[in-house]
Design a protein around this motif. Sequence first.
Motif, PDB file in Angstrom:
ATOM      1  N   ALA A 101       0.830  -1.210   0.000  1.00 15.81           N
ATOM      2  CA  ALA A 101       0.000   0.000   0.000  1.00 15.81           C
ATOM      3  C   ALA A 101       0.861   1.256   0.000  1.00 15.81           C
ATOM      4  O   ALA A 101       0.565   2.230  -0.707  1.00 15.81           O
ATOM      5  N   GLN A 102       1.951   1.245   0.762  1.00 12.00           N
ATOM      6  CA  GLN A 102       2.831   2.411   0.830  1.00 12.00           C
ATOM      7  C   GLN A 102       3.697   2.554  -0.419  1.00 12.00           C
ATOM      8  O   GLN A 102       3.891   3.652  -0.925  1.00 12.00           O
ATOM      9  N   ARG A 103       4.205   1.441  -0.907  1.00 13.60           N
ATOM     10  CA  ARG A 103       5.145   1.465  -2.037  1.00 13.60           C
ATOM     11  C   ARG A 103       4.477   1.928  -3.326  1.00 13.60           C
ATOM     12  O   ARG A 103       5.023   2.711  -4.083  1.00 13.60           O
ATOM     13  N   TRP A 104       3.294   1.401  -3.627  1.00 11.69           N
ATOM     14  CA  TRP A 104       2.668   1.674  -4.910  1.00 11.69           C
ATOM     15  C   TRP A 104       1.347   2.405  -4.791  1.00 11.69           C
ATOM     16  O   TRP A 104       0.711   2.666  -5.805  1.00 11.69           O
ATOM     17  N   ASN A 105       0.886   2.657  -3.578  1.00 11.87           N
ATOM     18  CA  ASN A 105      -0.446   3.226  -3.408  1.00 11.87           C
ATOM     19  C   ASN A 105      -1.433   2.432  -4.274  1.00 11.87           C
ATOM     20  O   ASN A 105      -2.272   2.982  -4.957  1.00 11.87           O
ATOM     21  N   HIS A 106      -1.247   1.131  -4.262  1.00 10.72           N
ATOM     22  CA  HIS A 106      -2.030   0.209  -5.099  1.00 10.72           C
ATOM     23  C   HIS A 106      -2.633  -0.829  -4.176  1.00 10.72           C
ATOM     24  O   HIS A 106      -2.021  -1.846  -3.887  1.00 10.72           O
ATOM     25  N   PRO A 107      -3.819  -0.593  -3.686  1.00 13.62           N
ATOM     26  CA  PRO A 107      -4.335  -1.404  -2.588  1.00 13.62           C
ATOM     27  C   PRO A 107      -4.727  -2.839  -2.924  1.00 13.62           C
ATOM     28  O   PRO A 107      -4.751  -3.678  -2.042  1.00 13.62           O
ATOM     29  N   SER A 108      -5.044  -3.139  -4.174  1.00 12.09           N
ATOM     30  CA  SER A 108      -5.489  -4.496  -4.489  1.00 12.09           C
ATOM     31  C   SER A 108      -4.288  -5.418  -4.674  1.00 12.09           C
ATOM     32  O   SER A 108      -3.296  -5.051  -5.277  1.00 12.09           O
ATOM     33  N   VAL A 109      -4.430  -6.635  -4.146  1.00  9.92           N
ATOM     34  CA  VAL A 109      -3.367  -7.641  -4.241  1.00  9.92           C
ATOM     35  C   VAL A 109      -4.021  -8.950  -4.667  1.00  9.92           C
ATOM     36  O   VAL A 109      -4.987  -9.394  -4.062  1.00  9.92           O
ATOM     37  N   LYS A 110      -3.483  -9.564  -5.707  1.00 12.25           N
ATOM     38  CA  LYS A 110      -4.015 -10.824  -6.223  1.00 12.25           C
ATOM     39  C   LYS A 110      -2.999 -11.929  -5.975  1.00 12.25           C
ATOM     40  O   LYS A 110      -1.801 -11.738  -6.173  1.00 12.25           O
ATOM     41  N   ILE A 111      -3.498 -13.083  -5.526  1.00  9.69           N
ATOM     42  CA  ILE A 111      -2.622 -14.222  -5.277  1.00  9.69           C
ATOM     43  C   ILE A 111      -3.215 -15.485  -5.895  1.00  9.69           C
ATOM     44  O   ILE A 111      -4.411 -15.546  -6.165  1.00  9.69           O
ATOM     45  N   GLU A 112      -2.355 -16.455  -6.107  1.00 10.82           N
ATOM     46  CA  GLU A 112      -2.775 -17.809  -6.440  1.00 10.82           C
ATOM     47  C   GLU A 112      -2.372 -18.657  -5.245  1.00 10.82           C
ATOM     48  O   GLU A 112      -1.195 -18.944  -5.048  1.00 10.82           O
ATOM     49  N   ALA A 113      -3.356 -19.024  -4.441  1.00 10.59           N
ATOM     50  CA  ALA A 113      -3.111 -19.708  -3.175  1.00 10.59           C
ATOM     51  C   ALA A 113      -3.405 -21.196  -3.303  1.00 10.59           C
ATOM     52  O   ALA A 113      -4.337 -21.583  -4.010  1.00 10.59           O
ATOM     53  N   GLN A 114      -2.629 -22.001  -2.601  1.00  9.33           N
ATOM     54  CA  GLN A 114      -2.993 -23.404  -2.517  1.00  9.33           C
ATOM     55  C   GLN A 114      -4.368 -23.471  -1.856  1.00  9.33           C
ATOM     56  O   GLN A 114      -4.629 -22.787  -0.863  1.00  9.33           O
ATOM     57  N   ALA A 115      -5.238 -24.270  -2.442  1.00 10.36           N
ATOM     58  CA  ALA A 115      -6.646 -24.282  -2.030  1.00 10.36           C
ATOM     59  C   ALA A 115      -6.831 -24.562  -0.540  1.00 10.36           C
ATOM     60  O   ALA A 115      -7.709 -23.980   0.097  1.00 10.36           O
ATOM     61  N   HIS A 116      -5.991 -25.410   0.034  1.00  8.70           N
ATOM     62  CA  HIS A 116      -6.165 -25.741   1.454  1.00  8.70           C
ATOM     63  C   HIS A 116      -5.790 -24.579   2.379  1.00  8.70           C
ATOM     64  O   HIS A 116      -6.037 -24.640   3.577  1.00  8.70           O
ATOM     65  N   LEU A 117      -5.235 -23.493   1.821  1.00  7.54           N
ATOM     66  CA  LEU A 117      -4.861 -22.331   2.635  1.00  7.54           C
ATOM     67  C   LEU A 117      -5.856 -21.175   2.515  1.00  7.54           C
ATOM     68  O   LEU A 117      -5.583 -20.075   2.990  1.00  7.54           O
ATOM     69  N   GLN A 118      -7.024 -21.430   1.926  1.00  8.74           N
ATOM     70  CA  GLN A 118      -8.012 -20.359   1.756  1.00  8.74           C
ATOM     71  C   GLN A 118      -8.437 -19.734   3.084  1.00  8.74           C
ATOM     72  O   GLN A 118      -8.607 -18.514   3.166  1.00  8.74           O
ATOM     73  N   ALA A 119      -8.595 -20.525   4.120  1.00 10.64           N
ATOM     74  CA  ALA A 119      -9.007 -19.972   5.421  1.00 10.64           C
ATOM     75  C   ALA A 119      -7.918 -19.062   5.981  1.00 10.64           C
ATOM     76  O   ALA A 119      -8.221 -17.983   6.509  1.00 10.64           O
ATOM     77  N   PHE A 120      -6.662 -19.464   5.856  1.00 12.25           N
ATOM     78  CA  PHE A 120      -5.545 -18.631   6.335  1.00 12.25           C
ATOM     79  C   PHE A 120      -5.569 -17.277   5.635  1.00 12.25           C
ATOM     80  O   PHE A 120      -5.549 -16.227   6.284  1.00 12.25           O
ATOM     81  N   TYR A 121      -5.611 -17.293   4.297  1.00 18.42           N
ATOM     82  CA  TYR A 121      -5.618 -16.033   3.555  1.00 18.42           C
ATOM     83  C   TYR A 121      -6.924 -15.263   3.791  1.00 18.42           C
ATOM     84  O   TYR A 121      -6.914 -14.037   3.854  1.00 18.42           O
ATOM     85  N   GLY A 122      -8.023 -15.986   3.938  1.00 21.49           N
ATOM     86  CA  GLY A 122      -9.299 -15.343   4.238  1.00 21.49           C
ATOM     87  C   GLY A 122      -9.252 -14.572   5.543  1.00 21.49           C
ATOM     88  O   GLY A 122      -9.792 -13.469   5.651  1.00 21.49           O
ATOM     89  N   ASN A 123      -8.581 -15.123   6.546  1.00 24.80           N
ATOM     90  CA  ASN A 123      -8.433 -14.434   7.831  1.00 24.80           C
ATOM     91  C   ASN A 123      -7.586 -13.172   7.708  1.00 24.80           C
ATOM     92  O   ASN A 123      -7.637 -12.302   8.576  1.00 24.80           O
TER      93      ASN A 123
END
Length: 148
Positions: A101-123
């Motif tokens: 957010a500070q570096r690029w003032n670009h708030p959106s971040v897209k990832i390709e997450a291993q499916a079993h880690l959806q809860a971790f990233y969701g939190n």
Amino acid sequence: MKWINKSLYELTHDELYDILKLRVEVFVVEQNCPYPEIDGYDQKSFHIFAQDSEGIMAYCRVIPPGVKFQEASIGRVITHERTRRTGIGTEMLQYTLNDIAQRWNHPSVKIEAQAHLQAFYGNCGFKTISDEFLEDGIPHVEMIFHPK
């Protein structure tokens, strides 16, 4: 704990070696997934990690907006086996999202997450935006982070 944030060219030889060693140990050996670990994004990325006397505790790389996706992207997210379930992964993601957010003032971040880690990233504020797909034989999903 201090987070280190460097471009590939700022890393020392030992830091680069330790990062690549951990990435191969986790993503290739531990997950039994032979794939092209060196993928051409490291040179354009920022590498965020914390280390102690035993080595790297946690690591991720940040790919700038417009390089892999329109949004910034976080990938190669790793916590060393000895530091898992300590909260260091969440702390690293919070630090990384703030840096983006500070570096690029670009708030959106897209990832390709291993499916079993959806809860971790969701939190951590990510939302799933795709169906599962296979990446190197491992189920993944695309997820996006939009700040509130």
